[in-house]
Scaffold this active site. Structure first.
Site, short mmCIF file in Angstrom:
data_model
loop_
_atom_site.label_atom_id
_atom_site.label_comp_id
_atom_site.label_asym_id
_atom_site.label_seq_id
_atom_site.Cartn_x
_atom_site.Cartn_y
_atom_site.Cartn_z
N PRO A 2 0.79 -1.22 0.00
CA PRO A 2 0.00 0.00 0.00
C PRO A 2 0.83 1.27 0.00
CG PRO A 2 -0.17 -1.20 2.08
CD PRO A 2 1.03 -1.66 1.37
N GLU A 3 0.54 2.13 -0.93
CA GLU A 3 1.03 3.50 -0.87
C GLU A 3 -0.15 4.33 -0.40
OE1 GLU A 3 3.34 4.75 -4.25
OE2 GLU A 3 3.73 2.69 -4.84
#
Length: 270
Positions: A2-3
């Site tokens: 996840p960014e």
DNA sequence: CGCTGACCCTGACGGC
DNA sequence: TGCCGTCAGGGTCAGC
């Protein structure tokens, strides 16, 4: 995994179900995440109301009256909302059971994520010194220009430094640099104000678009309702080495910069 | 202070 | 089929 867009998507998927709910109990099946989940955390939060939720950088904060739960999804973490939870699967390390029977289940194969506690969530040492949010007005080209003076590192490494600006990870760094026409290996201090202005705009643009699409699913990112993100098809260079550059048709290059795979067009990006 | 490389961990994939 | 090396969206930390 996840960014910022994926964490934001996760937050949006859980916040309405959690806000105002009481924590019935917290079940820790595997405490050995990036940092050990502290003993006694379950006791500490049981019975408390989740007053508010917030994302800061790639952290999700759940504010209780006496302090905050701080989650990070690391590289492979994800959260699922379950109405009628079955038996936990492999890597389902933590359950947050709510008063209404709903459960938030945290899964993280690589265990690079974490679950921390702090009296003042944003004051935790890991969050205290973070840079500005990229979608905030405080983050702009002039800010990047000022911060980059005397920084000799590659601009890609620079914008992925969470003390400079938060939330820009390996995918969106490559994408934003491509859209801004800046070579990822260029030294941060050797980029003009005008080009940083373009870069800041493109970072905002690409992150906003990705949030609208529910993030990017490369392999194992799923929102809290189990749906994947749909931004992958809009990635122009990430994971596309050898494919034609969308602008000039020359093959996209791949190179390791700051220990991370980087994708760019050597002709369009200077 | 800035920068580099090692490290944390599991799983997927390609080559042999 | 299996074994082995490589790689993966995160980040910290020691050492120079």
């Amino acid at each position: 995994m996840p960014e910022l867009p994926e964490v934001e998507t996760t937050l949006r998927g859980i916040q309405d179900a959690l806000r105002g709910q009481t924590i019935e109990r917290l079940v820790v099946r595997e405490a050995r995440l990036r940092w050990l989940i502290e003993e006694g955390l379950a006791q500490r939060v049981a019975g408390s109301e989740i007053i508010a939720l917030q994302r800061r950088a790639k952290y999700i904060l759940m504010h209780l009256a006496q302090g905050s739960l701080i989650w990070h999804l690391g590289m492979s973490g994800s959260m699922r909302l379950l109405d009628s939870p079955g038996e936990p699967c492999k890597h389902d390390h933590v359950d947050l059971v709510l008063g209404n029977g709903t459960m938030l289940r945290y899964n993280d194969p690589r265990r690079f994520g974490c679950l921390l506690w702090a009296r003042e969530g944003l004051g935790h040492p890991l969050l205290r010194d973070l840079g500005p949010e990229p979608l905030d007005d405080r983050f702009n080209g002039e800010f990047l220009y000022q911060e980059s003076r005397a920084r000799r590192v590659a601009v890609k490494t620079f914008i992925m430094d969470q003390k400079v600006v938060v939330g820009v990870g390996n995918i969106y760094a490559s994408e934003a640099l491509f859209k801004a026409g800046i070579h990822p290996a260029r030294s941060a201090q050797r980029i003009s104000r005008a080009r940083y202005s373009r870069l800041a705009e493109q970072i905002k643009q690409v992150l906003s678009n990705a949030i609208e699409q529910g993030g990017t699913t490369l392999r194992d990112f799923f929102a809290a309702d189990g749906r994947p993100g749909y931004f992958r098809q809009q990635l122009e260079v990430y994971d596309r080495q050898g494919e034609p550059c969308p602008q000039c048709g020359r093959p996209v290059s791949r190179k390791i910069i700051g220990q991370r795979a980087s994708f760019y067009c050597g002709f369009c990006q200077r």
